[in-house]
Design an enzyme around this catalytic site. Structure first.
Site, PDB file in Angstrom:
ATOM      1  N   LYS A 123      40.037  45.281  43.758  1.00  0.00           N
ATOM      2  CA  LYS A 123      41.601  44.940  43.435  1.00  0.00           C
ATOM      3  C   LYS A 123      41.392  45.008  41.970  1.00  0.00           C
ATOM      4  O   LYS A 123      40.789  44.233  41.253  1.00  0.00           O
ATOM      5  CB  LYS A 123      41.495  43.417  43.898  1.00  0.00           C
ATOM      6  CG  LYS A 123      42.755  42.523  43.412  1.00  0.00           C
ATOM      7  CD  LYS A 123      42.946  41.160  44.020  1.00  0.00           C
ATOM      8  CE  LYS A 123      44.029  40.402  43.552  1.00  0.00           C
ATOM      9  NZ  LYS A 123      43.994  39.248  44.103  1.00  0.00           N
ATOM     10  N   LYS A 127      43.815  47.761  46.016  1.00  0.00           N
ATOM     11  CA  LYS A 127      44.963  47.123  45.717  1.00  0.00           C
ATOM     12  C   LYS A 127      45.297  47.139  44.569  1.00  0.00           C
ATOM     13  O   LYS A 127      44.182  47.113  43.607  1.00  0.00           O
ATOM     14  CB  LYS A 127      45.152  45.603  46.346  1.00  0.00           C
ATOM     15  CG  LYS A 127      46.264  44.784  45.762  1.00  0.00           C
ATOM     16  CD  LYS A 127      45.639  43.394  46.320  1.00  0.00           C
ATOM     17  CE  LYS A 127      46.754  42.456  45.664  1.00  0.00           C
ATOM     18  NZ  LYS A 127      46.542  41.075  45.709  1.00  0.00           N
TER      19      LYS A 127
HETATM   20  C1  PBG Z   1      45.820  36.156  45.192  1.00  0.00           C
HETATM   21  C2  PBG Z   1      46.575  37.175  45.537  1.00  0.00           C
HETATM   22  C3  PBG Z   1      47.668  38.158  44.631  1.00  0.00           C
HETATM   23  C4  PBG Z   1      48.095  39.094  45.346  1.00  0.00           C
HETATM   24  C5  PBG Z   1      47.601  38.851  46.755  1.00  0.00           C
HETATM   25  N1  PBG Z   1      46.460  37.875  46.792  1.00  0.00           N
HETATM   26  C6  PBG Z   1      47.934  37.691  43.152  1.00  0.00           C
HETATM   27  C7  PBG Z   1      46.893  37.842  42.287  1.00  0.00           C
HETATM   28  O1  PBG Z   1      45.843  38.249  42.148  1.00  0.00           O
HETATM   29  O2  PBG Z   1      47.625  37.449  41.031  1.00  0.00           O
HETATM   30  C8  PBG Z   1      48.985  40.123  45.102  1.00  0.00           C
HETATM   31  C9  PBG Z   1      49.861  40.578  46.106  1.00  0.00           C
HETATM   32  C10 PBG Z   1      51.439  41.307  45.615  1.00  0.00           C
HETATM   33  O3  PBG Z   1      51.432  41.559  44.555  1.00  0.00           O
HETATM   34  O4  PBG Z   1      51.954  41.527  46.679  1.00  0.00           O
HETATM   35  N2  PBG Z   1      44.965  36.196  44.359  1.00  0.00           N
END
Ligand code: PBG
Length: 324
Positions: free
Chosen positions: A196, A249
């Site tokens: 991520k 992601k």
């Molecule tokens: C929580 C999380 C996030 C997303 C999914 N789980 C936000 C972040 O890390 O700030 C983002 C999902 C999206 O942008 O569709 N940590």
């Protein structure tokens, strides 16, 4: 004798049926995961300005939305909770009657075969918006692991089939696995947000759940966008710790990473077409500059082609309708 004119690749592009016969990558409703926002404070539905077509839902509205999606062929959902109250350690995340736990029980009661996946992270529950407990201005890794493990167990007890840690703490997959096993929940699977990135494409999501960090940013725990070898290390660690499915992601800007992680790990792979990716397509479509549905389909197919078995997308329902 080879090549043109005896070889003509256009022969198999002539009709839709011919193209369908030789298409290398398929996309069907069962490859999709539909992310949803369930809120403890909304009475019904409230639109998210930067994500046209996506709403924050009450539990009752969630049940209606998911039933409609199930009828269109969607078989898996990913739940994000918006709690009524937040504090320093995100304690509402662990409440067995919390918003996600309640939503899971409702959905599994209604549609027992639906695959319910829950996001495991504290950022929607903490007053400062970080994904873990803050000590001396930093997110404290090991203290956070205990809370995430308890959150995951609580989701699994409510009936979640898969828990999906998105916090990017070191060692969280192992911590979740041991806590689940110790609670007799060895059948609950882990979909790890293994790779991520610290991405600008999460902007609309943070508006949706009001989880933008109140100070600093997430670069101290999410990955640097320039790195791919590190992605392979993250993935390998999560596999060792017991992850069942790995995620990359965001999706489209990181298709090279997706391909490499898939090849190196051989694991079932998911990719998250995140809020900002969705918002860009919607914005251009609203202006009439692109065909939004066609662009969404092309994006999802490209994500599959690059190596994703599963595509997580806010456009899941329009895709499913298109694909049946
Ligand atoms: C929580 C999380 C996030 C997303 C999914 N789980 C936000 C972040 O890390 O700030 C983002 C999902 C999206 O942008 O569709 N940590």
């Amino acid at each position: 004798m080879s090549g043109f004119p005896s070889v003509r690749l256009r022969r198999l592009r002539r009709t839709g049926v011919l193209r369908g016969l030789v298409r290398e990558t398929e996309l069907g409703p069962s490859d999709l995961i539909y992310p949803l926002f369930v809120s403890e404070t909304e009475g019904g539905r409230s639109p998210i300005a930067s994500m046209p077509g996506v709403d924050r839902l009450s539990v009752a509205e969630l049940a209606r939305e998911v039933t409609a999606a199930w009828e269109e062929g969607i078989r898996a959902v990913l739940l994000f909770g918006i709690p009524a109250s937040r504090d320093e350690t995100g304690s509402a995340a662990l409440d067995s009657d919390g918003i996600v736990q309640t939503a899971v029980r409702e959905l599994k009661g209604l549609l027992p075969d639906l695959v319910v996946i829950t996001d495991v992270c504290l950022c929607e529950y903490t007053s400062h918006g970080h994904c873990g407990v803050v000590q001396e201005g930093e997110v404290a890794n090991d203290r956070t692991l205990e809370l995430l493990a308890a959150q995951a167990v609580s989701h699994a007890r409510a009936g979640a089939d898969i828990v999906a840690p998105s916090d990017m703490m070191d060692g969280r997959v192992g911590a979740l696995r041991s806590a689940l096993d110790a609670a007799g929940l060895e059948a609950t699977a882990i979909l790890s947000y293994a790779v991520k990135y610290a991405s600008a494409f999460y902007g609309p999501f943070r508006e949706a759940v009001d989880s933008a960090p109140r100070f600093g940013d997430r670069r101290g725990y999410q990955m640097d966008p320039g790195n791919v070898l590190e992605a392979l290390r993250e993935a390998a660690l999560d596999v060792e710790e017991g992850a069942d499915i790995l995620m990359v992601k965001p999706a489209l800007p990181y298709l090279d990473v997706l391909r490499r992680v898939k090849e190196a790990s051989g694991m079932p792979m998911a990719a998250y077409h995140v809020s900002g990716e969705y918002a860009m397509l919607q914005a251009a479509a609203e202006k009439g500059w692109i065909d939004g549905d066609a662009a969404l389909l092309e994006a999802a197919l490209a994500i599959r082609r690059a190596g994703a078995d599963l595509v997580i997308t806010y456009g899941a329902r329009s895709l499913a309708r298109w694909l049946v």
